[in-house]
Enzyme design. Sequence first.
Site, PDB file in Angstrom:
ATOM      1  N   CYS A 193      -5.928  -3.659 -26.288  1.00 19.91           N
ATOM      2  CA  CYS A 193      -5.930  -3.101 -27.646  1.00 19.91           C
ATOM      3  C   CYS A 193      -6.808  -1.853 -27.733  1.00 19.91           C
ATOM      4  O   CYS A 193      -6.379  -0.808 -28.218  1.00 19.91           O
ATOM      5  CB  CYS A 193      -6.397  -4.153 -28.654  1.00 19.91           C
ATOM      6  SG  CYS A 193      -5.189  -5.451 -28.975  1.00 19.91           S
TER       7      CYS A 193
ATOM      8  N   GLU B 111     -10.073  -1.216 -37.419  1.00 21.94           N
ATOM      9  CA  GLU B 111     -10.948  -0.755 -36.348  1.00 21.94           C
ATOM     10  C   GLU B 111     -11.433   0.669 -36.609  1.00 21.94           C
ATOM     11  O   GLU B 111     -10.656   1.560 -36.907  1.00 21.94           O
ATOM     12  CB  GLU B 111     -10.217  -0.832 -35.009  1.00 21.94           C
ATOM     13  CG  GLU B 111      -9.791  -2.238 -34.611  1.00 21.94           C
ATOM     14  CD  GLU B 111     -10.956  -3.198 -34.431  1.00 21.94           C
ATOM     15  OE1 GLU B 111     -12.110  -2.729 -34.325  1.00 21.94           O
ATOM     16  OE2 GLU B 111     -10.705  -4.418 -34.374  1.00 21.94           O
TER      17      GLU B 111
ATOM     18  N   HIS C 150      -6.464  -4.897 -36.020  1.00 25.65           N
ATOM     19  CA  HIS C 150      -6.241  -6.188 -35.398  1.00 25.65           C
ATOM     20  C   HIS C 150      -5.792  -7.185 -36.455  1.00 25.65           C
ATOM     21  O   HIS C 150      -6.290  -7.168 -37.589  1.00 25.65           O
ATOM     22  CB  HIS C 150      -7.528  -6.706 -34.750  1.00 25.65           C
ATOM     23  CG  HIS C 150      -7.695  -6.304 -33.320  1.00 25.65           C
ATOM     24  ND1 HIS C 150      -8.750  -5.544 -32.875  1.00 25.65           N
ATOM     25  CD2 HIS C 150      -6.937  -6.573 -32.217  1.00 25.65           C
ATOM     26  CE1 HIS C 150      -8.642  -5.358 -31.570  1.00 25.65           C
ATOM     27  NE2 HIS C 150      -7.554  -5.977 -31.141  1.00 25.65           N
TER      28      HIS C 150
ATOM     29  N   ARG D 132     -11.484  -9.259 -19.646  1.00 26.66           N
ATOM     30  CA  ARG D 132     -11.962 -10.633 -19.476  1.00 26.66           C
ATOM     31  C   ARG D 132     -10.894 -11.502 -18.840  1.00 26.66           C
ATOM     32  O   ARG D 132     -11.195 -12.450 -18.101  1.00 26.66           O
ATOM     33  CB  ARG D 132     -12.388 -11.204 -20.830  1.00 26.66           C
ATOM     34  CG  ARG D 132     -12.960 -12.616 -20.766  1.00 26.66           C
ATOM     35  CD  ARG D 132     -13.422 -13.092 -22.129  1.00 26.66           C
ATOM     36  NE  ARG D 132     -12.335 -13.104 -23.096  1.00 26.66           N
ATOM     37  CZ  ARG D 132     -11.435 -14.085 -23.216  1.00 26.66           C
ATOM     38  NH1 ARG D 132     -11.463 -15.116 -22.396  1.00 26.66           N
ATOM     39  NH2 ARG D 132     -10.496 -14.029 -24.142  1.00 26.66           N
TER      40      ARG D 132
END
Length: 213
Positions: free
Chosen positions: A142, A79, A165, A89
């Site tokens: 995250c 990342e 990730h 979500r």
Amino acid sequence: MILLTGFEPFGGETTNPSWAAARGAAALLEAAGHKAVAVELPCVFGDAIEALRAALAKHRPELVLCAGQAGGRAGISLERVAINCDDARIPDNAGKAPVDEPVVPDGPAAYFSTLPVKAALSALQAAGIPAEVSQSAGTYVCNHVFYGLMHAVRLTPGVRAGFVHVPYGPDQVRPDGGVASLPLEQMTEALAVVVRTALATAEDLKVSAGATH
């Protein structure tokens, strides 16, 4: 000292390979003569950053690599940027589901990883581990931890930090399900490769690893 973190299971899963990989990578680094420790973080907004801050205060690491699960991705995602936005979500493990809330009120819009993500990409590819530089860590716990990490270490000279990730482990997907996964051994080695590359790299590679969308 090297600090690695992973998350507890979330979203109905019974395992989270990010924690198993972080724990395994710390053991690999220890066996190679490095001081390393792994800490499991709760998959809960707010609590995760508090646990991370406690680990930073306790271990005072010079390098921090946090890891999380991104089910559906095909390989290791290095990342690049954390954004100051929580937009869940699905609820976290405490039932929290913030929408369009800042990770840190009045904090900057974003922080960049201070790990050499492109050098790490090259090293992972050389090791035969599928990987990419990712331009988004999402807006779930995250990214929340990634942003919180970079905000926490921003004023500590010499500390480098970042986030990766990992995909699903094979035990989380059906063999015929058409969903990508990666053996835990490769995830574990991948985190160790990222750390070793960071320790050996003062300046990142100047190579293309961007995206068109």
